[in-house]
Design a protein around this motif. Structure first.
Motif, PDB file in Angstrom:
ATOM      1  N   THR A 155       0.833  -1.199   0.000  1.00 28.76           N
ATOM      2  CA  THR A 155       0.000   0.000   0.000  1.00 28.76           C
ATOM      3  C   THR A 155       0.868   1.249   0.000  1.00 28.76           C
ATOM      4  OG1 THR A 155      -1.723   1.217   1.192  1.00 28.76           O
ATOM      5  CG2 THR A 155      -0.140   0.018   2.538  1.00 28.76           C
ATOM      6  N   ASP A 156       0.379   2.271  -0.644  1.00 26.28           N
ATOM      7  CA  ASP A 156       1.003   3.583  -0.572  1.00 26.28           C
ATOM      8  C   ASP A 156       0.109   4.550   0.205  1.00 26.28           C
ATOM      9  OD1 ASP A 156       3.318   2.918  -1.997  1.00 26.28           O
ATOM     10  OD2 ASP A 156       2.270   3.149  -3.905  1.00 26.28           O
ATOM     11  N   ASN A 157      -0.836   3.986   0.964  1.00 27.40           N
ATOM     12  CA  ASN A 157      -1.734   4.784   1.800  1.00 27.40           C
ATOM     13  C   ASN A 157      -1.204   4.771   3.230  1.00 27.40           C
ATOM     14  OD1 ASN A 157      -4.084   5.045   3.780  1.00 27.40           O
ATOM     15  ND2 ASN A 157      -5.080   5.652   1.867  1.00 27.40           N
ATOM     16  N   TYR A 158      -0.863   5.930   3.736  1.00 30.24           N
ATOM     17  CA  TYR A 158      -0.204   6.047   5.037  1.00 30.24           C
ATOM     18  C   TYR A 158      -1.083   5.540   6.172  1.00 30.24           C
ATOM     19  CZ  TYR A 158       2.282   8.387   8.913  1.00 30.24           C
ATOM     20  OH  TYR A 158       2.955   8.670  10.065  1.00 30.24           O
ATOM     21  N   TYR A 159      -2.380   5.827   6.125  1.00 32.10           N
ATOM     22  CA  TYR A 159      -3.284   5.340   7.177  1.00 32.10           C
ATOM     23  C   TYR A 159      -3.309   3.819   7.191  1.00 32.10           C
ATOM     24  CZ  TYR A 159      -7.556   3.837   9.436  1.00 32.10           C
ATOM     25  OH  TYR A 159      -8.445   3.156  10.232  1.00 32.10           O
ATOM     26  N   HIS A 160      -3.470   3.200   6.025  1.00 33.57           N
ATOM     27  CA  HIS A 160      -3.541   1.737   5.975  1.00 33.57           C
ATOM     28  C   HIS A 160      -2.213   1.112   6.403  1.00 33.57           C
ATOM     29  CE1 HIS A 160      -7.542   1.625   4.396  1.00 33.57           C
ATOM     30  NE2 HIS A 160      -7.223   2.374   3.360  1.00 33.57           N
ATOM     31  N   THR A 184       9.750 -13.743  10.254  1.00 35.08           N
ATOM     32  CA  THR A 184      10.277 -12.978   9.129  1.00 35.08           C
ATOM     33  C   THR A 184       9.200 -12.047   8.596  1.00 35.08           C
ATOM     34  OG1 THR A 184      11.798 -14.769   8.508  1.00 35.08           O
ATOM     35  CG2 THR A 184      11.308 -13.110   6.835  1.00 35.08           C
ATOM     36  N   LEU A 185       9.482 -10.754   8.623  1.00 37.67           N
ATOM     37  CA  LEU A 185       8.572  -9.777   8.039  1.00 37.67           C
ATOM     38  C   LEU A 185       8.954  -9.584   6.574  1.00 37.67           C
ATOM     39  CD1 LEU A 185       8.346  -7.087  10.876  1.00 37.67           C
ATOM     40  CD2 LEU A 185       6.997  -9.178  10.545  1.00 37.67           C
ATOM     41  N   VAL A 186       7.974  -9.749   5.690  1.00 34.63           N
ATOM     42  CA  VAL A 186       8.211  -9.696   4.253  1.00 34.63           C
ATOM     43  C   VAL A 186       7.671  -8.368   3.749  1.00 34.63           C
ATOM     44  CG1 VAL A 186       7.838 -10.849   2.051  1.00 34.63           C
ATOM     45  CG2 VAL A 186       7.961 -12.199   4.163  1.00 34.63           C
ATOM     46  N   LEU A 187       8.590  -7.531   3.236  1.00 38.95           N
ATOM     47  CA  LEU A 187       8.241  -6.170   2.852  1.00 38.95           C
ATOM     48  C   LEU A 187       8.010  -6.064   1.343  1.00 38.95           C
ATOM     49  CD1 LEU A 187       9.667  -5.885   5.657  1.00 38.95           C
ATOM     50  CD2 LEU A 187      10.474  -3.667   4.869  1.00 38.95           C
ATOM     51  N   PRO A 188       6.814  -5.637   0.935  1.00 40.03           N
ATOM     52  CA  PRO A 188       6.545  -5.422  -0.487  1.00 40.03           C
ATOM     53  C   PRO A 188       7.047  -4.055  -0.919  1.00 40.03           C
ATOM     54  CG  PRO A 188       4.608  -4.890   0.787  1.00 40.03           C
ATOM     55  CD  PRO A 188       5.652  -5.353   1.778  1.00 40.03           C
ATOM     56  N   PRO A 189       7.032  -3.755  -2.208  1.00 37.73           N
ATOM     57  CA  PRO A 189       7.435  -2.417  -2.653  1.00 37.73           C
ATOM     58  C   PRO A 189       6.461  -1.369  -2.103  1.00 37.73           C
ATOM     59  CG  PRO A 189       7.283  -3.951  -4.503  1.00 37.73           C
ATOM     60  CD  PRO A 189       6.664  -4.631  -3.328  1.00 37.73           C
ATOM     61  N   SER A 190       6.985  -0.218  -1.724  1.00 37.40           N
ATOM     62  CA  SER A 190       6.140   0.875  -1.243  1.00 37.40           C
ATOM     63  C   SER A 190       6.881   2.186  -1.425  1.00 37.40           C
ATOM     64  CB  SER A 190       5.793   0.680   0.240  1.00 37.40           C
ATOM     65  OG  SER A 190       5.066   1.785   0.746  1.00 37.40           O
ATOM     66  N   ARG A 191       6.117   3.224  -1.769  1.00 39.42           N
ATOM     67  CA  ARG A 191       6.703   4.558  -1.860  1.00 39.42           C
ATOM     68  C   ARG A 191       6.912   5.163  -0.478  1.00 39.42           C
ATOM     69  NH1 ARG A 191       3.764   8.223  -3.312  1.00 39.42           N
ATOM     70  NH2 ARG A 191       1.729   7.235  -3.441  1.00 39.42           N
ATOM     71  N   ALA A 298       2.111  17.454   5.678  1.00 40.29           N
ATOM     72  CA  ALA A 298       2.938  16.249   5.658  1.00 40.29           C
ATOM     73  C   ALA A 298       3.525  16.052   4.269  1.00 40.29           C
ATOM     74  CB  ALA A 298       2.115  15.028   6.042  1.00 40.29           C
ATOM     75  N   THR A 299       4.807  15.724   4.218  1.00 39.32           N
ATOM     76  CA  THR A 299       5.474  15.416   2.948  1.00 39.32           C
ATOM     77  C   THR A 299       6.249  14.119   3.110  1.00 39.32           C
ATOM     78  OG1 THR A 299       7.551  16.571   3.443  1.00 39.32           O
ATOM     79  CG2 THR A 299       5.739  17.900   2.545  1.00 39.32           C
ATOM     80  N   GLY A 300       6.779  13.634   2.008  1.00 41.57           N
ATOM     81  CA  GLY A 300       7.546  12.402   2.065  1.00 41.57           C
ATOM     82  C   GLY A 300       8.856  12.532   2.807  1.00 41.57           C
ATOM     83  N   SER A 301       9.302  13.765   3.056  1.00 43.79           N
ATOM     84  CA  SER A 301      10.613  13.972   3.679  1.00 43.79           C
ATOM     85  C   SER A 301      10.553  14.527   5.102  1.00 43.79           C
ATOM     86  CB  SER A 301      11.446  14.928   2.803  1.00 43.79           C
ATOM     87  OG  SER A 301      10.787  16.181   2.683  1.00 43.79           O
ATOM     88  N   ASN A 302       9.347  14.702   5.655  1.00 37.98           N
ATOM     89  CA  ASN A 302       9.282  15.298   7.007  1.00 37.98           C
ATOM     90  C   ASN A 302       8.555  14.416   8.019  1.00 37.98           C
ATOM     91  OD1 ASN A 302       6.589  15.652   6.301  1.00 37.98           O
ATOM     92  ND2 ASN A 302       6.510  17.826   6.879  1.00 37.98           N
ATOM     93  N   HIS A 303       8.765  13.094   7.909  1.00 35.12           N
ATOM     94  CA  HIS A 303       8.045  12.197   8.805  1.00 35.12           C
ATOM     95  C   HIS A 303       8.377  12.464  10.268  1.00 35.12           C
ATOM     96  CE1 HIS A 303       6.877   8.181  10.598  1.00 35.12           C
ATOM     97  NE2 HIS A 303       5.784   8.599  10.016  1.00 35.12           N
ATOM     98  N   ALA A 304       9.614  12.774  10.570  1.00 33.78           N
ATOM     99  CA  ALA A 304       9.979  13.079  11.968  1.00 33.78           C
ATOM    100  C   ALA A 304       9.169  14.264  12.479  1.00 33.78           C
ATOM    101  CB  ALA A 304      11.479  13.370  12.064  1.00 33.78           C
TER     102      ALA A 304
END
Length: 397
Positions: A155-160, A184-191, A298-304
């Protein structure tokens, strides 16, 4: 309702016909099904389960006031995803399921668990595995996973990402996972970099966790794949307990060196987002600014900074959207004013507010266009803002 495809558009498109052609050809031959990782049947988690770890049904209080109940049943229910099985009572039937699926394949192109031996994709609440969930593709085979595994959703939905992926996983780790057992946590592609970061933080906090990637062009065999679901008759309503939410928030805060506190008032802007744009945002912002609000995007670079701002907010004002998933970081008692267009109201954050102790209010604006762009009455906004501020606890007004 904005951005809804007609039945004609849903059926008469290339993906629809590709699915039917694949089902009629590849889906009929076992060798081809395996070669193209195409499993058109649907298996429920219960049907696919090798071992059931938790299968609990109970009536969970909604905690809604009569006014909130009416808001959900009369306004939100037509727009909430897969809304059903609740008629407005004081409680809602919920089903918590944790199970393992033996000899599974984890498919990168659809981010789904498959059971090749039974020609099916494991899915909840769906009887028809369309092209989004079961499609033919040659996948390269990555090393198998011998331990218990868990495939995160693609998912690329932050809430989900937060509430349908990470929070249920924290709940499982705290209540059901045997201490020290490899997982083992399996990570799919995500933005969203926050998905990989969240999994990394869990690996640091819980012994025995490993991380592997699952690219979209690959698959992995898993000896034992974990299934987690929480069904409250409405896909907008996520895990019903506050503990895993607060636990996940603590992990992110510790990573960023953020202290929870108070004093900030956030006017949460959707910025240049095409969907659900508030046409008169500038006018509303000026009214909020006069009461000490800061505009935050919110932007992709300011999560902190997202974690910091919501952890330190006393009041949050924002239009409905995935960015409000940052409410995960709010302290109990934080006040939320959520804004909707008249023709798109959802109960996602009302439900969440009741679970984690937020003070929730909503405002409804004009009817949105195809992209849900709308306006909100400025007098109504200011009156609500004054009302909320007048009711502020001591020291927060």
């Amino acid at each position: 309702m904005a951005r809804v495809k007609s039945g004609f558009r849903k059926r008469f498109n290339i993906r629809y016909w590709r699915w039917w052609v694949a089902k009629a050809s590849i889906g009929k031959v076992a060798w081809l099904r395996r070669r193209f990782s195409f499993y058109p049947a649907v298996l429920t988690p219960t049907e696919a389960a090798g071992e059931v770890l938790e299968d609990r049904r109970e009536d969970l209080p909604t905690l809604f006031t009569p006014l909130e109940t009416a808001f959900v049943t009369e306004r939100c229910w037509p727009y909430d995803t897969l809304a059903r099985d609740w008629a407005g009572g004081a409680s809602v039937p919920v089903h918590r399921l944790a199970a393992t699926i033996q000899a599974a394949e984890l498919l990168g192109h659809v981010s789904r668990i498959a059971l090749p031996a039974r020609h099916g994709i494991v899915m909840h609440d769906v009887t028809f595995a369309n092209w989004n969930f079961a499609k033919a593709r040659r996948l390269r085979e990555l090393p198998a996973i011998a331990s218990r595994s868990h495939l995160l959703a693609r998912t690329d939905n932050y809430y989900h990402l937060l509430f349908h992926d990470l929070v249920p996983l924290v709940d499982y780790l705290d209540r059901l996972h045997p201490k020290g057992m490899p997982l083992t946590l399996v990570l799919p592609p995500s933005r969203l970099a926050s998905l990989a970061l969240g999994c990394k933080l869990l690996a640091q906090a819980y012994p025995g966790i490993d991380l592997v990637d699952l690219p979209a062009d690959a698959k992995r065999f898993s000896q034992e794949a974990l299934w987690l679901s929480f069904d409250a008759g409405n896909a907008e309503w996520t895990v019903g307990d506050a503990a895993p939410v607060h636990r996940l928030a603590e992990l992110f805060r510790a990573h960023y060196g953020v202290e929870a506190g108070g004093g900030r008032r956030l006017f949460f802007s959707r910025g240049a987002s095409k969907i659900r744009r508030l046409r008169n945002e500038e006018a509303l912002w000026r009214l909020a600014q006069a009461h000490g609000f800061e505009r935050f995007e919110a932007t992709g670079s300011n999560h902190a900074e997202q974690v910091r701002a919501f952890s330190q907010a006393d009041i949050v004002i924002g239009v409905h959207g995935a960015g409000l998933g940052n409410l995960l970081f709010c302290r109990p008692g934080t006040r939320l004013i959520e804004i909707f267009p008249e023709n798109f109201t959802k109960s996602t954050y009302l439900w969440l507010s009741k679970r984690i102790g937020l003070d929730y209010r909503w405002l409804i604006g004009s009817e949105g266009d195809y992209d849900q762009a709308f306006t909100l009455d400025e007098a109504l906004f200011e009156a609500t803002l004054n009302e909320v501020l007048a009711a502020s606890p001591a020291g927060q007004g």
